[in-house]
Design a protein around this motif. Structure first.
Motif: not given
Length: 473
Positions: A261-262, A349-352, A316-319, A291-295
């Motif tokens: 995302n960013f 998915g993962n927070v970190i 994030g919503y479902g990121t 939706k996306g791979a990363g905030m």
């Protein structure tokens, strides 16, 4: 309005709980982004140059003529009558504000020949690649703005990529190069420019990356809405990529895409180390990632180093990940002095997520048998050039501050997978309240600090810590 509502909820959330004191923003945070640009009081109408908003007529030459005329007369604002304008690559010039107002839709051509190849950098290496739909190249004090719609119409380019990959490249062991050979147009490219503003736009269905800021400084991206998951899920349709650029401000954006995302990048492998240009002094704030791979993704192109990053007040919503730091053993560079805080993550998915050995089938280039090294394309050779000494290719991740995070319904709390070559050093975690399916792992960490970090795992697991020193929850 929806974006404002989400950010108001975020503010209410953090005002209603006892949070760790936010780190003081460094002085440089207030110096990022373009200055307020003032354009000449001159309006140039593309329709006066023959542009037709019927959604069918190719208007590349007529719109470009309007832009060029405006620039030649000292600048001003280029506007469109309401309608749909089909076009290939456009090039915005110094002193010009290309304004796409409500009721105007820019339609990206689906013919790759309408995007002339230029010298640029994509996915970490310099090469010939199609120009973007809208380009600001080697200019200053320019803008792309307006609340209209840029519909890049990228689906044919997605289909082309998948066809090349599945029918030819993957079976031949060429996964590492297909992204470069499947040439797809970006939507907006700001390259080698200064004092540029991209504001208020609605963008959808990018053929490749949506907004790339490359080799530029003092750029502001504000109030951009990106919707790339229309009529499918486009591969590598990143939202906003900051690439070897400095003093960048991204704010008030709302991104739904099918990759990062960013994202912050700084070059790949041998070619990225050759260029050796960092991404630094970047602020990302008050934005939404869907939706996306990363905030916030840092990498995987880390060769020139990524540092001095302030990312705050994100939802994030479902990121796929809240923060994702990734690289490879051939990238090199350092990711450091990162502040990531005041985050809410609803599902995903993962927070970190930390991985300095990310996606080996993509990250590591090997020429299969049967190919003559003397006859392969130049960009293949760049990716095949070995980093020497090998130690120069080992990335460093250090001094990362993660604070004030509320995450619910996520898959994993922490997935930090360092290596014996890349020890994850000096991570500071404070006030993390995470509800996840499983707690996660820290491997090869050094000197991590934890203050009010709670991970509630559905499987009742605890954080697994291995191969680490002075890392204890």
């Amino acid at each position: 309005m929806k974006r404002i509502f989400h950010l108001m909820l975020l503010a209410l959330f953090f005002s209603s709980i006892s949070v760790i004191a936010q780190p003081k923003a460094p002085n440089w945070v207030n110096k990022v982004g373009s200055k307020a640009l003032v354009f000449k009081n001159k309006i140039v109408k593309v329709n006066d140059f023959g542009a037709i908003g019927d959604g069918k007529t190719l208007n590349t030459k007529t719109i470009q003529s309007a832009i060029d005329d405006c620039a030649a007369k000292g600048g001003g604002t280029v506007v469109f009558a309401q309608g749909k304008y089909l076009t290939g690559s456009l090039f915005v010039k110094t002193g010009v504000n290309l304004k796409i107002e409500q009721g105007v839709e820019i339609l990206g051509s689906q013919n790759i020949k309408d995007y002339p190849e230029i010298d640029t950098r994509v996915a970490g290496i310099e090469m010939k690649w199609p120009a973007a739909l809208i380009n600001v190249l080697k200019q200053q004090k320019a803008s792309v703005s307006g609340t209209g719609l840029i519909n890049a119409q990228g689906k044919p380019f997605w289909d082309m990529y998948w066809k090349m990959r599945k029918e030819d490249y993957d079976p031949k062991g060429l996964r590492w190069i297909v992204d470069y050979d499947a040439k797809r147009p970006r939507t907006i490219l700001i390259e080698s420019s200064k004092d540029v503003i991209v504001k208020d736009l609605n963008i959808q269905q990018a053929g490749f990356w949506t907004v790339q800021v490359l080799y530029s400084s003092y750029v502001t991206v504000d109030k951009i809405t990106i919707r790339n998951n229309i009529d499918g899920s486009g591969p590598s349709t990143d939202g906003i990529d900051i690439d070897s650029s400095s003093w960048i401000l991204v704010q008030n954006c709302d991104i739904d895409c099918n990759d990062d995302n960013f994202c912050l990048k700084a070059g790949r492998d041998w070619d990225g180390l050759r260029v050796n240009r960092p991404t630094e002094y970047v602020v990302i704030r008050n934005s939404v990632a869907r939706k996306g791979a990363g905030m916030l993704t840092l990498g995987s192109e880390t060769s020139g180093s990524i540092r001095h990053v302030w990312a705050t007040d994100l939802v994030g919503y479902g990121t796929g990940n809240a923060i994702n730091i990734k690289s490879a053993r051939t990238r090199g560079g350092t990711v450091e002095d990162v502040y990531f805080g005041n985050i809410t993550m609803n599902g995903g998915g993962n927070v970190i997520q930390i991985n300095p050995n990310w996606n080996p089938t993509y990250s590591y280039s090997t020429l299969p048998a049967g190919y003559d090294p003397a006859k392969i394309p130049a960009h293949w050779t760049k990716l095949l050039n070995r980093v020497e000494p090998e130690s120069k290719g080992i990335p460093t991740f250090q001094n990362i501050n993660i604070y004030n995070i509320k995450a619910t319904g996520v898959k994993k709390g922490i997935n930090a997978m360092g290596t014996d070559k890349t020890i994850l050093k000096g991570f500071k975690l404070s006030n993390l309240d995470i509800e996840a399916a499983t707690a996660g792992t820290i491997d090869f960490g050094l000197n991590w600090s934890f203050d009010k970090v709670v991970i509630k795992a559905e499987d009742r697991s605890s954080l697994t810590i291995s191969n680490s020193t002075n890392v204890k929850l």
